[in-house]
Design a protein around this motif. Sequence first.
Motif, mmCIF file in Angstrom:
data_model
loop_
_atom_site.group_PDB
_atom_site.id
_atom_site.type_symbol
_atom_site.label_atom_id
_atom_site.label_comp_id
_atom_site.label_asym_id
_atom_site.label_seq_id
_atom_site.Cartn_x
_atom_site.Cartn_y
_atom_site.Cartn_z
ATOM 1 N N SER A 4 0.849 -1.192 0.000
ATOM 2 C CA SER A 4 0.000 0.000 0.000
ATOM 3 C C SER A 4 0.884 1.241 0.000
ATOM 4 C CB SER A 4 -0.932 0.014 1.214
ATOM 5 O OG SER A 4 -0.192 0.000 2.421
ATOM 6 N N SER A 6 1.001 5.689 -0.196
ATOM 7 C CA SER A 6 0.318 6.974 -0.123
ATOM 8 C C SER A 6 1.316 8.094 -0.392
ATOM 9 C CB SER A 6 -0.359 7.171 1.239
ATOM 10 O OG SER A 6 0.568 7.088 2.291
ATOM 11 N N GLY A 67 -0.339 4.147 4.190
ATOM 12 C CA GLY A 67 0.573 3.425 3.320
ATOM 13 C C GLY A 67 1.648 2.635 4.040
ATOM 14 N N ASP A 68 2.014 1.471 3.472
ATOM 15 C CA ASP A 68 3.235 0.810 3.920
ATOM 16 C C ASP A 68 4.428 1.710 3.611
ATOM 17 O OD1 ASP A 68 1.847 -1.576 4.639
ATOM 18 O OD2 ASP A 68 1.838 -2.187 2.539
ATOM 19 N N VAL A 69 4.332 2.389 2.476
ATOM 20 C CA VAL A 69 5.319 3.399 2.099
ATOM 21 C C VAL A 69 4.587 4.723 1.920
ATOM 22 C CG1 VAL A 69 7.050 4.138 0.432
ATOM 23 C CG2 VAL A 69 6.767 1.697 0.929
ATOM 24 N N VAL A 70 5.032 5.741 2.646
ATOM 25 C CA VAL A 70 4.451 7.086 2.544
ATOM 26 C C VAL A 70 5.484 7.984 1.883
ATOM 27 C CG1 VAL A 70 3.482 9.035 3.800
ATOM 28 C CG2 VAL A 70 3.119 6.701 4.656
ATOM 29 N N LEU A 90 1.995 7.944 11.907
ATOM 30 C CA LEU A 90 2.805 6.858 11.364
ATOM 31 C C LEU A 90 2.934 5.747 12.403
ATOM 32 C CD1 LEU A 90 5.634 9.029 9.759
ATOM 33 C CD2 LEU A 90 3.750 7.903 8.549
ATOM 34 N N ARG A 91 3.219 4.549 11.934
ATOM 35 C CA ARG A 91 3.327 3.404 12.840
ATOM 36 C C ARG A 91 4.645 2.676 12.591
ATOM 37 N NH1 ARG A 91 -0.127 2.200 8.697
ATOM 38 N NH2 ARG A 91 0.437 0.353 7.448
ATOM 39 N N GLN A 94 6.377 1.291 9.035
ATOM 40 C CA GLN A 94 6.131 2.096 7.842
ATOM 41 C C GLN A 94 7.427 2.748 7.373
ATOM 42 O OE1 GLN A 94 2.709 4.504 9.404
ATOM 43 N NE2 GLN A 94 2.006 4.375 7.288
ATOM 44 N N PHE A 96 8.740 6.108 5.608
ATOM 45 C CA PHE A 96 8.452 7.489 5.219
ATOM 46 C C PHE A 96 9.578 7.902 4.286
ATOM 47 C CE2 PHE A 96 8.462 12.097 5.721
ATOM 48 C CZ PHE A 96 7.103 12.411 5.731
ATOM 49 N N ALA A 119 8.468 4.722 13.039
ATOM 50 C CA ALA A 119 8.494 4.560 11.584
ATOM 51 C C ALA A 119 9.925 4.742 11.075
ATOM 52 C CB ALA A 119 7.563 5.561 10.915
#
Length: 269
Positions: A4, A6, A67-70, A90-91, A94, A96, A119
């Motif tokens: 996912s 974003s 997103g898994d990748v933001v 963020l978690r 993830q 960033f 993250a």
Amino acid sequence: MGLSVSFIGYGEVGSTFSRDLLRNGVGRILAYDILLDDPARLAAMLERMTHDGVTPADTLANAAGAGDVVFSAVTADAVEEVARAAAPFLRPGQIFLDLNSASPSTKRRAAEIVQAGGADYVEGAVMAPVAEPRLAVSILGGGPAAERAAALLNPLGMNIRPVAVEHGRASAMKLCRSIMIKGLEALIIDCADASAAWRVQDEVFSSLGQSFPSIDWPALAVTMRARVERHGVRRAAEMREAGEMLAALGLEPGLCQAVAERHEQVAKR
């Protein structure tokens, strides 16, 4: 479910990368841009996202948490602000991925903000205009998670080359190069304008060609002016970051600041 993705920021980079990622197998992309909060520009931004097949995010928080990748694809002067706004949502786990052209010290501060919540912050130094290579543009990756980001995203068509486990080094490579490229753009615009005013373009470009025979100076003057006219405001912000880098090293930032002003002047004509 697949990866996912974003985006925070949906300008040229966000739009170009999103279209290519969707084409290459990413199922859904969520995107937020500050223009979604501007009633006068909301409709145009929604139309752009819808055309690209991207789902608009109601808030930055929704995009950051999804997103898994933001991807952070804003402007150099908004790097820390966006990192600070995104960090609470963020978690751990993830990525960033900060694609903005900012100084090493700015990237390090942003990394501290993002990583405080668990993250992973990856700095991405985009090494060329994205218009032609698009998603495959060369990106230098920095940070402990740069290898993981490359492993996730390169199979989808990206071209991330991890160059350092510490933050700042990739951005230093980018901005040192930018001093030369953006400086040359400003110089060639003034050279072309002055030689045109005196109607001596042929003689000037011929002389430059003799000194640097591998360069097509008339063509380069046209190409570089077009770049600055289109992207001068963003490039000016990048040059101010380059100036910050020089100042942090105890070097004179005045040339970078002057180049930034020239880019803004040309862009605002």
